[in-house]
Design a protein around this motif. Structure first.
Motif, PDB file in Angstrom:
ATOM      1  N   SER A  42       6.208   0.860 -10.819  1.00 28.56           N
ATOM      2  CA  SER A  42       7.021   0.003  -9.956  1.00 28.56           C
ATOM      3  C   SER A  42       6.270  -0.246  -8.655  1.00 28.56           C
ATOM      4  O   SER A  42       5.512   0.611  -8.191  1.00 28.56           O
ATOM      5  CB  SER A  42       8.378   0.668  -9.651  1.00 28.56           C
ATOM      6  OG  SER A  42       9.185  -0.162  -8.854  1.00 28.56           O
ATOM      7  N   GLY A  43       6.474  -1.417  -8.080  1.00 28.57           N
ATOM      8  CA  GLY A  43       5.930  -1.712  -6.762  1.00 28.57           C
ATOM      9  C   GLY A  43       4.419  -1.644  -6.673  1.00 28.57           C
ATOM     10  O   GLY A  43       3.880  -1.362  -5.608  1.00 28.57           O
ATOM     11  N   GLY A  44       3.740  -1.897  -7.775  1.00 30.66           N
ATOM     12  CA  GLY A  44       2.284  -1.869  -7.758  1.00 30.66           C
ATOM     13  C   GLY A  44       1.680  -0.514  -8.032  1.00 30.66           C
ATOM     14  O   GLY A  44       0.458  -0.393  -8.174  1.00 30.66           O
ATOM     15  N   GLN A  45       2.505   0.544  -8.125  1.00 32.06           N
ATOM     16  CA  GLN A  45       1.991   1.886  -8.427  1.00 32.06           C
ATOM     17  C   GLN A  45       2.188   2.188  -9.902  1.00 32.06           C
ATOM     18  O   GLN A  45       3.293   2.067 -10.431  1.00 32.06           O
ATOM     19  CB  GLN A  45       2.699   2.947  -7.591  1.00 32.06           C
ATOM     20  CG  GLN A  45       2.200   4.369  -7.877  1.00 32.06           C
ATOM     21  CD  GLN A  45       2.831   5.421  -6.979  1.00 32.06           C
ATOM     22  OE1 GLN A  45       3.189   5.145  -5.848  1.00 32.06           O
ATOM     23  NE2 GLN A  45       2.974   6.636  -7.493  1.00 32.06           N
ATOM     24  N   PRO A  46       1.125   2.615 -10.602  1.00 35.64           N
ATOM     25  CA  PRO A  46       1.242   2.920 -12.028  1.00 35.64           C
ATOM     26  C   PRO A  46       2.163   4.113 -12.286  1.00 35.64           C
ATOM     27  O   PRO A  46       2.313   4.995 -11.445  1.00 35.64           O
ATOM     28  CB  PRO A  46      -0.203   3.256 -12.439  1.00 35.64           C
ATOM     29  CG  PRO A  46      -1.064   2.695 -11.364  1.00 35.64           C
ATOM     30  CD  PRO A  46      -0.255   2.758 -10.103  1.00 35.64           C
ATOM     31  N   GLY A  47       2.741   4.128 -13.475  1.00 34.69           N
ATOM     32  CA  GLY A  47       3.576   5.244 -13.876  1.00 34.69           C
ATOM     33  C   GLY A  47       2.753   6.489 -14.160  1.00 34.69           C
ATOM     34  O   GLY A  47       1.551   6.418 -14.440  1.00 34.69           O
ATOM     35  N   ASP A  48       3.418   7.638 -14.115  1.00 32.05           N
ATOM     36  CA  ASP A  48       2.729   8.907 -14.332  1.00 32.05           C
ATOM     37  C   ASP A  48       2.339   9.107 -15.794  1.00 32.05           C
ATOM     38  O   ASP A  48       2.971   8.593 -16.711  1.00 32.05           O
ATOM     39  CB  ASP A  48       3.623  10.073 -13.899  1.00 32.05           C
ATOM     40  CG  ASP A  48       3.620  10.286 -12.400  1.00 32.05           C
ATOM     41  OD1 ASP A  48       2.564  10.059 -11.776  1.00 32.05           O
ATOM     42  OD2 ASP A  48       4.663  10.685 -11.863  1.00 32.05           O
ATOM     43  N   LYS A  49       1.291   9.915 -15.964  1.00 38.79           N
ATOM     44  CA  LYS A  49       0.897  10.443 -17.261  1.00 38.79           C
ATOM     45  C   LYS A  49       1.062  11.958 -17.203  1.00 38.79           C
ATOM     46  O   LYS A  49       1.213  12.536 -16.132  1.00 38.79           O
ATOM     47  CB  LYS A  49      -0.550  10.069 -17.577  1.00 38.79           C
ATOM     48  CG  LYS A  49      -0.808   8.576 -17.646  1.00 38.79           C
ATOM     49  CD  LYS A  49      -2.265   8.282 -17.958  1.00 38.79           C
ATOM     50  CE  LYS A  49      -2.527   6.781 -18.008  1.00 38.79           C
ATOM     51  NZ  LYS A  49      -3.946   6.476 -18.339  1.00 38.79           N
ATOM     52  N   ILE A 121       2.501  -9.615   3.128  1.00 40.70           N
ATOM     53  CA  ILE A 121       1.802  -9.169   1.928  1.00 40.70           C
ATOM     54  C   ILE A 121       2.218 -10.047   0.755  1.00 40.70           C
ATOM     55  O   ILE A 121       3.406 -10.226   0.484  1.00 40.70           O
ATOM     56  CB  ILE A 121       2.117  -7.689   1.636  1.00 40.70           C
ATOM     57  CG1 ILE A 121       1.598  -6.808   2.774  1.00 40.70           C
ATOM     58  CG2 ILE A 121       1.508  -7.260   0.300  1.00 40.70           C
ATOM     59  CD1 ILE A 121       2.033  -5.357   2.670  1.00 40.70           C
ATOM     60  N   THR A 122       1.225 -10.601   0.053  1.00 39.51           N
ATOM     61  CA  THR A 122       1.508 -11.486  -1.075  1.00 39.51           C
ATOM     62  C   THR A 122       1.245 -10.818  -2.421  1.00 39.51           C
ATOM     63  O   THR A 122       1.562 -11.391  -3.460  1.00 39.51           O
ATOM     64  CB  THR A 122       0.668 -12.774  -0.972  1.00 39.51           C
ATOM     65  OG1 THR A 122      -0.721 -12.437  -0.935  1.00 39.51           O
ATOM     66  CG2 THR A 122       1.028 -13.543   0.296  1.00 39.51           C
ATOM     67  N   GLY A 123       0.661  -9.639  -2.413  1.00 38.95           N
ATOM     68  CA  GLY A 123       0.410  -8.931  -3.666  1.00 38.95           C
ATOM     69  C   GLY A 123      -0.267  -7.604  -3.389  1.00 38.95           C
ATOM     70  O   GLY A 123      -0.912  -7.438  -2.357  1.00 38.95           O
ATOM     71  N   ALA A 124      -0.116  -6.664  -4.308  1.00 37.53           N
ATOM     72  CA  ALA A 124      -0.742  -5.351  -4.136  1.00 37.53           C
ATOM     73  C   ALA A 124      -0.791  -4.638  -5.471  1.00 37.53           C
ATOM     74  O   ALA A 124       0.050  -4.855  -6.348  1.00 37.53           O
ATOM     75  CB  ALA A 124       0.027  -4.507  -3.121  1.00 37.53           C
ATOM     76  N   ARG A 132      -5.858  -2.812  -4.105  1.00 38.57           N
ATOM     77  CA  ARG A 132      -6.003  -4.100  -3.436  1.00 38.57           C
ATOM     78  C   ARG A 132      -4.696  -4.462  -2.754  1.00 38.57           C
ATOM     79  O   ARG A 132      -3.610  -4.154  -3.253  1.00 38.57           O
ATOM     80  CB  ARG A 132      -6.386  -5.202  -4.422  1.00 38.57           C
ATOM     81  CG  ARG A 132      -5.337  -5.526  -5.454  1.00 38.57           C
ATOM     82  CD  ARG A 132      -5.635  -6.815  -6.195  1.00 38.57           C
ATOM     83  NE  ARG A 132      -4.658  -7.093  -7.242  1.00 38.57           N
ATOM     84  CZ  ARG A 132      -3.488  -7.672  -7.032  1.00 38.57           C
ATOM     85  NH1 ARG A 132      -3.123  -8.012  -5.794  1.00 38.57           N
ATOM     86  NH2 ARG A 132      -2.664  -7.897  -8.035  1.00 38.57           N
ATOM     87  N   VAL A 133      -4.823  -5.117  -1.612  1.00 37.20           N
ATOM     88  CA  VAL A 133      -3.672  -5.670  -0.908  1.00 37.20           C
ATOM     89  C   VAL A 133      -4.032  -7.087  -0.510  1.00 37.20           C
ATOM     90  O   VAL A 133      -5.088  -7.324   0.093  1.00 37.20           O
ATOM     91  CB  VAL A 133      -3.296  -4.839   0.335  1.00 37.20           C
ATOM     92  CG1 VAL A 133      -2.055  -5.439   1.004  1.00 37.20           C
ATOM     93  CG2 VAL A 133      -3.046  -3.380  -0.030  1.00 37.20           C
TER      94      VAL A 133
END
Length: 262
Positions: A42-49, A121-124, A132-133
């Motif tokens: 969510s929110g540009g952060q990958p899910g956990d493994k 901010i237009t993407g991250a 990247r931001v």
């Protein structure tokens, strides 16, 4: 029947293991639990493994974590061919902590970058070694100056913490949202604000991601590149310095998560 999960990571970013019971197994193999320390993409952060440990000591490898139809559903995605647990079975959850910790450091670094570059901010996208931001800006800026400003915030060692506001409070204060295109997750009744500095003196913005507890934990970072992605769009690529993001002595913070004191 609606099955909501207790997302323990929302209250404790450093929680790397917990116990849980299986509440559902989906047709596509997704595993639902009554509670979890696994962060969902969510929110540009990958899910956990990580892995789910069964009573006999065997492991179910988890290759991704994502939300279901709503934010209160979290799906743990097992590796292909994994032996599935039974509904009601009790498991011990273990996230890939070194990976999560790098993502926490990097996500906090992205927030610091939004302080140094106060543009919409237009993407991250948050990554383990590079993030990247994208900013809505036309100004020219020197990447070394940005790096110096970032490292100043890191060395000042500001506290990083979460405050909660209601959906209604966020709707009444839209200016606190820095993202131009993506709205903060709402619908759970409350929204987390990630605050940096005493009394939010450095920054405060809605974010559901995981973060370190003080800025020095980010370690050595630098702006590797600034790319022009349009007339008024600049993409900043932020990276760790050193091998595998080893910008500082990390053992103390690994111990923090495991409860070990040195």
């Amino acid at each position: 029947m609606t099955r909501s999960v207790t997302a323990l990571f929302r209250e404790d970013f450093y929680l790397s293991t917990c116990e849980a019971s299986v509440t559902a197994i989906l047709e596509d193999g997704g595993i639902e639990l009554d509670q979890t320390c696994f962060y969902a993409t969510s929110g540009g952060q990958p899910g956990d493994k990580g892995f789910l440990e069964r009573e006999d000591g065997s492991r179910i490898e988890i290759i991704d974590t994502r939300h279901g139809a709503t934010k209160d559903i979290i799906l743990h995605i097992p590796a292909e061919g994994a032996r599935m647990p039974d509904v009601g079975e009790k498991l011990v959850l273990h996230i890939d902590w070194p990976r999560r910790y790098r993502l926490m450091r990097m996500h906090t670094a992205c927030h610091l970058l939004s302080v140094v570059c106060p543009f919409p901010i237009t993407g991250a996208a948050v990554g383990e070694e590079e993030s990247r931001v994208d900013f809505d800006m036309s100004e020219l800026i020197d990447k070394d100056q940005v790096t110096a400003a970032l490292m100043k915030l890191v060395h000042e060692n500001h506290p990083v913490y979460v405050q909660w506001i209601t959906d209604e409070e966020l709707a009444a204060n839209p200016a606190i949202v820095k993202s131009k295109n993506v709205r903060p997750p709402m619908g759970l009744g409350r929204v987390s604000l990630v605050c940096i500095g005493e009394n939010s003196s450095v920054d405060s913005q809605p974010c559901g991601g995981t973060h370190v507890s003080e800025t020095q934990e980010v370690g050595a970072i630098h702006i590797a590149k600034i790319e022009k992605k349009g007339k008024e769009n600049r993409r900043f690529r932020i990276r760790f310095c050193g091998a595998r993001g080893s910008g500082l002595r990390l053992s103390a913070f690994y111990d923090h998560a495991s409860g070990v004191e040195r």
